[in-house]
Write an enzyme that holds these catalytic residues in place. Structure first.
Site, PDB file in Angstrom:
ATOM      1  N   PRO A 142       0.813  -1.225   0.000  1.00 15.28           N
ATOM      2  CA  PRO A 142       0.000   0.000   0.000  1.00 15.28           C
ATOM      3  C   PRO A 142       0.842   1.269   0.000  1.00 15.28           C
ATOM      4  CG  PRO A 142      -0.830  -1.558   1.616  1.00 15.28           C
ATOM      5  CD  PRO A 142       0.467  -2.112   1.132  1.00 15.28           C
ATOM      6  N   GLU A 155       0.262  -8.359   8.895  1.00 17.42           N
ATOM      7  CA  GLU A 155       0.483  -6.934   9.131  1.00 17.42           C
ATOM      8  C   GLU A 155       1.546  -6.325   8.226  1.00 17.42           C
ATOM      9  OE1 GLU A 155      -1.065  -4.600  11.127  1.00 17.42           O
ATOM     10  OE2 GLU A 155      -2.540  -6.193  11.210  1.00 17.42           O
ATOM     11  N   ARG A 191      -1.497  -8.326 -21.256  1.00 14.28           N
ATOM     12  CA  ARG A 191      -2.240  -7.977 -22.475  1.00 14.28           C
ATOM     13  C   ARG A 191      -1.441  -7.066 -23.396  1.00 14.28           C
ATOM     14  NH1 ARG A 191      -5.538  -3.927 -22.688  1.00 14.28           N
ATOM     15  NH2 ARG A 191      -7.347  -5.188 -23.271  1.00 14.28           N
ATOM     16  N   ASP A 235      -6.798   1.258 -25.875  1.00 12.05           N
ATOM     17  CA  ASP A 235      -7.425   1.179 -24.569  1.00 12.05           C
ATOM     18  C   ASP A 235      -7.417   2.512 -23.844  1.00 12.05           C
ATOM     19  OD1 ASP A 235      -8.040  -1.485 -24.728  1.00 12.05           O
ATOM     20  OD2 ASP A 235      -6.202  -2.157 -23.768  1.00 12.05           O
TER      21      ASP A 235
END
Length: 254
Positions: free
Chosen positions: A93, A120, A157, A172
């Site tokens: 994160p 954690e 992709r 895209d």
């Protein structure tokens, strides 16, 4: 491309990687994916891979030894097969936010290794083997497997031959810094909702202009921060000005 994934929960990964476009890419030899359960490398008699946090704190922290040893083994196998170390990605994160440009950069690599965390977090010393740390958003998940799948999907992709249509990836959303224009298929009239006439005209230049304008419109309305005016062509700037006037009229601002 060779992809190694280090995870405590291989089954979370196995299903998505065996289906759809990625599964077909693996079957065709365009993508070689190996999943390693780093619990198998634990030297603890109970095969534990986590422990309490020095200095106190809630939860358990992943130990460096099982992950580093698992990584070193995958590297030995890769080296034996003539595959370079490549990039080692920690799903974290606190990492840089993953985006399309990063996916395009990673797609040029021969070898990617993803380390999926749990509990954690990691012992900080795990980062001695890491080259990149990426997050997929400002939220917390139970583990790193889903972010790894998202990144592998976005990167895969872009590998030549993975998509059936070579034009699919360049067109895209995000590839050119804009959201993708609206698209339609048959029927031309679905319960009173009609396909824009310009798309049925056969005039390729007018269709291209319409698509650029609608791409600019969607980006302007939904993700205006994505529009980099310095990179817009003269025609794009003109069309964006038209979009702004039209939207202001629609909202009774002028």
């Amino acid at each position: 491309m060779k992809v190694d994934i280090l995870s405590l929960f291989p089954r979370i990964l196995e299903g998505p990687l065996s289906d759809s476009i990625i599964g077909k890419a693996i079957d065709r030899g365009l993508l070689d994916v190996s999943i390693t359960n780093f619990r198998d490398y634990s030297t603890d008699k109970h095969h534990n891979v986590d422990d309490t946090i020095y200095g106190g704190g809630a939860g358990m922290l992943l130990q460096p030894q099982p992950i580093v040893d698992a990584f070193q083994q995958t590297q030995k196998i890769a080296k034996k097969n003539g595959i370079p170390k490549g990039r080692v990605i920690l799903t974290d994160p606190a990492g840089k936010q993953f985006n399309q440009h990063i996916a395009e950069e990673l797609a040029k690599e021969e070898h990617l290794t993803f380390i999926c965390g749990h509990y954690e977090g990691f012992d900080e010393r795990i980062k001695s083997i890491v080259t990149d740390e990426y997050s997929i958003g400002n939220f917390v998940l139970t583990g790193g497997e889903l972010p790894a799948l998202v990144m592998i999907d976005a990167v895969s992709r872009l590998i030549p031959g993975v998509l059936g249509n070579a034009q699919s990836a360049p067109g895209d959303s995000f590839s050119d810094g804009l959201l993708e224009y609206p698209q339609y298929t048959r029927p031309a009239d679905f319960r009173g909702q009609k396909v824009p006439k310009i798309l049925l005209s056969g005039d390729h230049q007018k269709i291209a202009d319409w698509r650029l304008k609608e791409s600019l419109r969607k980006t302007y309305l939904k993700r205006p921060e994505m529009i980099d005016h310095s990179k817009l062509s003269k025609d794009a700037k003109r069309l964006l000005a038209e979009v702004r006037i039209e939207e202001e009229k629609n909202n009774n601002l002028i």
